[in-house]
Design a protein around this motif. Sequence first.
Motif, PDB file in Angstrom:
ATOM      1  N   ARG A  60      35.248  38.771  34.542  1.00 51.76           N
ATOM      2  CA  ARG A  60      36.209  38.534  35.800  1.00 51.76           C
ATOM      3  C   ARG A  60      37.656  38.902  35.357  1.00 51.76           C
ATOM      4  O   ARG A  60      38.528  39.309  35.862  1.00 51.76           O
ATOM      5  CB  ARG A  60      36.087  37.274  36.523  1.00 51.76           C
ATOM      6  N   GLU A  61      37.821  38.166  34.299  1.00 45.17           N
ATOM      7  CA  GLU A  61      39.358  38.173  33.829  1.00 45.17           C
ATOM      8  C   GLU A  61      39.696  39.262  33.314  1.00 45.17           C
ATOM      9  O   GLU A  61      41.002  39.848  33.446  1.00 45.17           O
ATOM     10  CB  GLU A  61      39.417  37.007  32.726  1.00 45.17           C
ATOM     11  N   LYS A  64      33.953  35.250  43.145  1.00 45.90           N
ATOM     12  CA  LYS A  64      34.997  34.567  42.292  1.00 45.90           C
ATOM     13  C   LYS A  64      34.218  33.530  41.504  1.00 45.90           C
ATOM     14  O   LYS A  64      34.956  32.803  40.531  1.00 45.90           O
ATOM     15  CB  LYS A  64      35.903  33.727  43.073  1.00 45.90           C
ATOM     16  N   ASP A  65      33.054  32.946  41.822  1.00 43.95           N
ATOM     17  CA  ASP A  65      32.217  32.229  41.002  1.00 43.95           C
ATOM     18  C   ASP A  65      30.893  32.538  41.070  1.00 43.95           C
ATOM     19  O   ASP A  65      30.422  33.180  42.015  1.00 43.95           O
ATOM     20  CB  ASP A  65      32.564  30.777  41.506  1.00 43.95           C
ATOM     21  N   GLU A 104      30.008  39.306  23.767  1.00 45.92           N
ATOM     22  CA  GLU A 104      30.811  38.304  24.885  1.00 45.92           C
ATOM     23  C   GLU A 104      32.239  37.948  24.449  1.00 45.92           C
ATOM     24  O   GLU A 104      32.298  36.729  24.349  1.00 45.92           O
ATOM     25  CB  GLU A 104      29.767  37.047  25.139  1.00 45.92           C
ATOM     26  N   ASP A 119      29.609  37.899  29.519  1.00 41.53           N
ATOM     27  CA  ASP A 119      30.216  36.708  29.939  1.00 41.53           C
ATOM     28  C   ASP A 119      30.801  36.788  31.231  1.00 41.53           C
ATOM     29  O   ASP A 119      31.609  37.486  31.606  1.00 41.53           O
ATOM     30  CB  ASP A 119      31.147  35.929  28.909  1.00 41.53           C
ATOM     31  N   ARG A 120      30.252  36.071  32.113  1.00 38.02           N
ATOM     32  CA  ARG A 120      30.714  36.201  33.743  1.00 38.02           C
ATOM     33  C   ARG A 120      32.268  36.049  33.884  1.00 38.02           C
ATOM     34  O   ARG A 120      32.855  36.719  34.566  1.00 38.02           O
ATOM     35  CB  ARG A 120      29.958  35.483  34.639  1.00 38.02           C
ATOM     36  N   ALA A 121      32.805  34.847  33.194  1.00 42.12           N
ATOM     37  CA  ALA A 121      34.288  34.511  33.347  1.00 42.12           C
ATOM     38  C   ALA A 121      35.126  35.337  32.675  1.00 42.12           C
ATOM     39  O   ALA A 121      36.038  36.062  33.194  1.00 42.12           O
ATOM     40  CB  ALA A 121      34.356  32.998  32.829  1.00 42.12           C
ATOM     41  N   LEU A 122      34.545  35.957  31.517  1.00 42.70           N
ATOM     42  CA  LEU A 122      35.539  36.892  30.646  1.00 42.70           C
ATOM     43  C   LEU A 122      35.411  38.140  31.546  1.00 42.70           C
ATOM     44  O   LEU A 122      36.391  39.041  31.378  1.00 42.70           O
ATOM     45  CB  LEU A 122      34.820  37.000  29.288  1.00 42.70           C
ATOM     46  N   TYR A 145      36.025  42.852  25.843  1.00 37.19           N
ATOM     47  CA  TYR A 145      36.246  43.490  27.315  1.00 37.19           C
ATOM     48  C   TYR A 145      37.611  44.187  27.448  1.00 37.19           C
ATOM     49  O   TYR A 145      37.858  45.031  28.131  1.00 37.19           O
ATOM     50  CB  TYR A 145      36.283  42.272  28.249  1.00 37.19           C
TER      51      TYR A 145
END
Length: 264
Positions: A97-98, A108-109, A64, A92-95, A69
């Motif tokens: 997406r980034e 987006k969330d 993560e 990790d969902r946020a990473l 990534y």
Amino acid sequence: GAISIEAWDARMSSDQFIVAQISDTHVRTDDGGASADALRRALAQASEYRADVILLTGDLVNDERAEEYAVLAEALRDPPAPIYLMPGNHDDRALLREAFPSHTYLPKDGALSYTIENFPVRIVMLDQTVPGEVHGEITPEAADWLDDALAAAPERPTLVALHHPPFATHDLLFDTIGLRHSERFAVVIARHRQVARVICGHHHRFAVGVAGHAPVIVAPSTSWAYGLAMFEGQEIAPKTAEQPGWVLHAWARKGGFASHFIGL
């Protein structure tokens, strides 16, 4: 009269649709590039088999971390077919997406669940991971989302993807870190007869089960295989000499799906 081999080949190829399922790549930065190289080999094989779409069903990276990534994104930079990503318990969902801003299909969330509509087979990607935990869960909200997604196109042949197997594998470790409330998943699948296949990963070995009426195919990892521990005294999750690989799912309008293990 009898159909010729040439005519049969033409009929089958005219509506053939090939899904390359690559899972549990566990890309890392401290392995000399081995995990990323294994992913690239799988992508090259998917190209040889003329994959129409490539689905990565979770545990994309190992720890993560943003650096992982970045390595993953580089390995996926020039894919042979459209690629769709979903998280596993190592992600990790946020990473995620980034690292993949051009993957605008990702919500987006919240959970990274979505549908893919532009192929002969409709694809439903269900994110049932639990942030910070190894197990997965079919929450009432996830079950409702899946039910609504499937109800939206009841006449289209459909493939459903998730990370954790939605059935008991009889492995002493993986059934304890598997999918909680899988019965909710089975109940939803049973209501939607158009679901022709369910695919998942997590176990790092090829396995077959069922959810509702639908066959479930568990893909291996491209990085390493785990042995099966069913009885007391057997080593838990040993890394074995079994071949890493991925799964090719070939579909045709007449006959539906056939799924094949492809070793690396």
